[in-house]
Design a protein around this motif. Structure first.
Motif, short mmCIF file in Angstrom:
data_model
loop_
_atom_site.label_atom_id
_atom_site.label_comp_id
_atom_site.label_asym_id
_atom_site.label_seq_id
_atom_site.Cartn_x
_atom_site.Cartn_y
_atom_site.Cartn_z
N PRO A 195 65.83 94.02 16.32
CA PRO A 195 66.21 94.04 17.74
C PRO A 195 67.27 95.09 18.06
CG PRO A 195 66.00 91.78 16.98
CD PRO A 195 65.90 92.65 15.76
N LEU A 196 68.23 95.30 17.15
CA LEU A 196 69.25 96.32 17.36
C LEU A 196 68.63 97.72 17.32
CD1 LEU A 196 72.36 96.23 17.82
CD2 LEU A 196 72.61 96.71 15.38
N ALA A 197 67.71 97.93 16.39
CA ALA A 197 67.02 99.21 16.31
C ALA A 197 66.24 99.49 17.60
CB ALA A 197 66.07 99.22 15.11
N ARG A 198 65.57 98.47 18.12
CA ARG A 198 64.81 98.65 19.36
C ARG A 198 65.71 99.06 20.52
NH1 ARG A 198 61.86 93.12 18.61
NH2 ARG A 198 59.88 93.69 17.65
N TYR A 204 60.96 104.87 14.60
CA TYR A 204 61.23 104.00 13.46
C TYR A 204 60.44 104.44 12.24
CZ TYR A 204 56.65 101.76 13.97
OH TYR A 204 55.30 101.53 14.02
N LEU A 205 60.97 104.09 11.08
CA LEU A 205 60.27 104.19 9.80
C LEU A 205 60.43 102.83 9.14
CD1 LEU A 205 58.83 105.78 7.55
CD2 LEU A 205 61.08 106.57 6.78
N PHE A 206 59.33 102.08 9.03
CA PHE A 206 59.35 100.71 8.52
C PHE A 206 58.92 100.75 7.06
CE2 PHE A 206 58.85 96.18 10.13
CZ PHE A 206 58.81 95.61 8.88
N LEU A 207 59.84 100.34 6.16
CA LEU A 207 59.56 100.36 4.73
C LEU A 207 59.19 98.98 4.22
CD1 LEU A 207 62.41 102.60 3.24
CD2 LEU A 207 60.11 103.28 3.90
N LYS A 208 58.12 98.95 3.42
CA LYS A 208 57.70 97.78 2.66
C LYS A 208 57.39 98.26 1.25
CE LYS A 208 56.34 94.12 3.57
NZ LYS A 208 56.93 92.79 3.31
N PRO A 209 57.46 97.39 0.24
CA PRO A 209 57.06 97.82 -1.10
C PRO A 209 55.63 98.38 -1.08
CG PRO A 209 58.16 95.69 -1.21
CD PRO A 209 57.95 95.99 0.26
N ASP A 210 55.48 99.62 -1.51
CA ASP A 210 54.18 100.29 -1.60
C ASP A 210 53.51 100.48 -0.24
OD1 ASP A 210 54.30 100.54 -4.41
OD2 ASP A 210 53.67 98.45 -4.62
N HIS A 211 54.28 100.43 0.84
CA HIS A 211 53.68 100.61 2.15
C HIS A 211 54.77 101.03 3.13
CE1 HIS A 211 50.63 100.08 5.23
NE2 HIS A 211 51.50 99.41 5.97
N TYR A 212 54.38 101.83 4.10
CA TYR A 212 55.32 102.19 5.16
C TYR A 212 54.54 102.50 6.42
CZ TYR A 212 54.05 107.14 4.69
OH TYR A 212 53.37 108.33 4.67
N GLU A 213 55.25 102.49 7.55
CA GLU A 213 54.65 102.83 8.82
C GLU A 213 55.73 103.45 9.69
OE1 GLU A 213 52.70 100.38 12.53
OE2 GLU A 213 51.92 99.96 10.51
N SER A 214 55.34 104.38 10.54
CA SER A 214 56.30 105.03 11.42
C SER A 214 55.70 105.19 12.81
CB SER A 214 56.71 106.40 10.86
OG SER A 214 55.59 107.26 10.79
N GLY A 215 56.57 105.40 13.80
CA GLY A 215 56.10 105.58 15.17
C GLY A 215 57.24 105.53 16.15
N LEU A 216 56.91 105.45 17.42
CA LEU A 216 57.90 105.32 18.47
C LEU A 216 58.45 103.90 18.47
CD1 LEU A 216 56.14 107.21 21.39
CD2 LEU A 216 57.93 108.09 19.87
N ILE A 217 59.75 103.75 18.72
CA ILE A 217 60.36 102.43 18.65
C ILE A 217 59.75 101.48 19.68
CG2 ILE A 217 62.25 102.83 20.27
CD1 ILE A 217 62.57 101.11 16.83
N ALA A 218 59.27 102.00 20.80
CA ALA A 218 58.65 101.15 21.83
C ALA A 218 57.39 100.47 21.31
CB ALA A 218 58.32 101.98 23.06
N ASP A 219 56.79 101.03 20.27
CA ASP A 219 55.56 100.47 19.70
C ASP A 219 55.82 99.45 18.59
OD1 ASP A 219 54.04 102.10 21.38
OD2 ASP A 219 54.02 103.74 19.93
N LEU A 220 57.10 99.26 18.24
CA LEU A 220 57.43 98.31 17.17
C LEU A 220 57.55 96.91 17.78
CD1 LEU A 220 58.02 98.10 14.13
CD2 LEU A 220 60.44 98.41 14.66
#
Length: 231
Positions: A195-198, A204-220
């Motif tokens: 919520p603070l990041a939003r 954003y760059l969202f990190l998970k073990p062996d996976h990641y996703e990025s995009g505009l913060i409005a899409d998170l």
């Protein structure tokens, strides 16, 4: 078209007994406020240690554009080992980034620059207070001021709001966002507080073990966060 200031190229890192992330690719646009988000232990700080050249990747590369020499990196940590007995004032602590151990002999221009940064960060009124007696929010602003004194064009906040109360968190990030917008300062904000990041980030760059996703913060969205956490 905006310039790219930092490229993560097919980046992978593993500890001897644990893979952290693999084949990470990301282009950071100059002037963007990026939040790197994810749960504790997914490698957010490890990634930043590679950006700071404190760790070498297992494979891939971290490239600064147009060159490493052209990108001045400022760093604001979550914690520093500063207790109640720490002797320096807020002003002198901030000055360390420019004067080292020559504090009494700072030039007029160096003193002017420190006063300017203290004004920008809202610390001018408390600058004579011993840093050890400062509140958590004041300490984080002092760390920020010290990083800004060197005029970075890339600022990294590594969980810098984690120990602050909600008011101090918003004061710090509102200040950083204003500087980001006014000075086109590129910001990387590492946090597990989505919520603070939003509220403050552009991307954003969202990190998970062996996976990641990025995009505009409005899409998170909450739906996307739920899906990512279940990957």
């Amino acid at each position: 078209m905006a310039d790219t200031i930092l490229k993560l190229n097919d980046l992978s890192f593993s500890f001897p007994d644990k893979p952290v992330f693999s084949h990470l690719n990301y282009d950071l646009t100059a002037g963007i406020f990026l939040s790197i988000v994810g749960e504790n232990g997914v490698g957010k700080t490890t990634l930043m240690r590679m950006v700071l050249q404190e760790l070498k990747p297992s494979s891939g590369s971290v490239d600064f554009l147009p060159s490493r020499q052209a990108v001045n990196v400022g760093y604001v940590p979550q914690f520093r080992n500063i207790d109640m007995e720490y002797p320096l004032s807020i002003e002198d602590f901030v000055s360390l980034n420019q004067a080292g151990f020559k504090l009494p002999w700072r030039s007029r221009e160096e003193k002017r620059r420190v006063r300017q940064i203290l004004d920008e960060t809202g610390l001018a009124g408390v600058c004579k207070r011993p840093l050890g007696e400062a509140s958590g929010g004041e300490k984080q602003k002092a760390y920020l001021a010290q990083a800004l004194l060197d005029e970075p064009n890339l600022l990294i906040l590594d969980e810098s709001t984690a120990s602050l109360d909600p008011i101090a968190k918003n004061e710090l990030l509102t200040l950083v966002k204003q500087i980001n917008q006014d000075q086109n300062l590129t910001v990387i904000f590492i946090t597990h507080d989505i919520p603070l990041a939003r509220q403050y980030a552009d991307s954003y760059l969202f990190l998970k073990p062996d996976h990641y996703e990025s995009g505009l913060i409005a899409d998170l969205t909450d739906e996307k966060v739920g899906r990512m956490n279940n990957v």
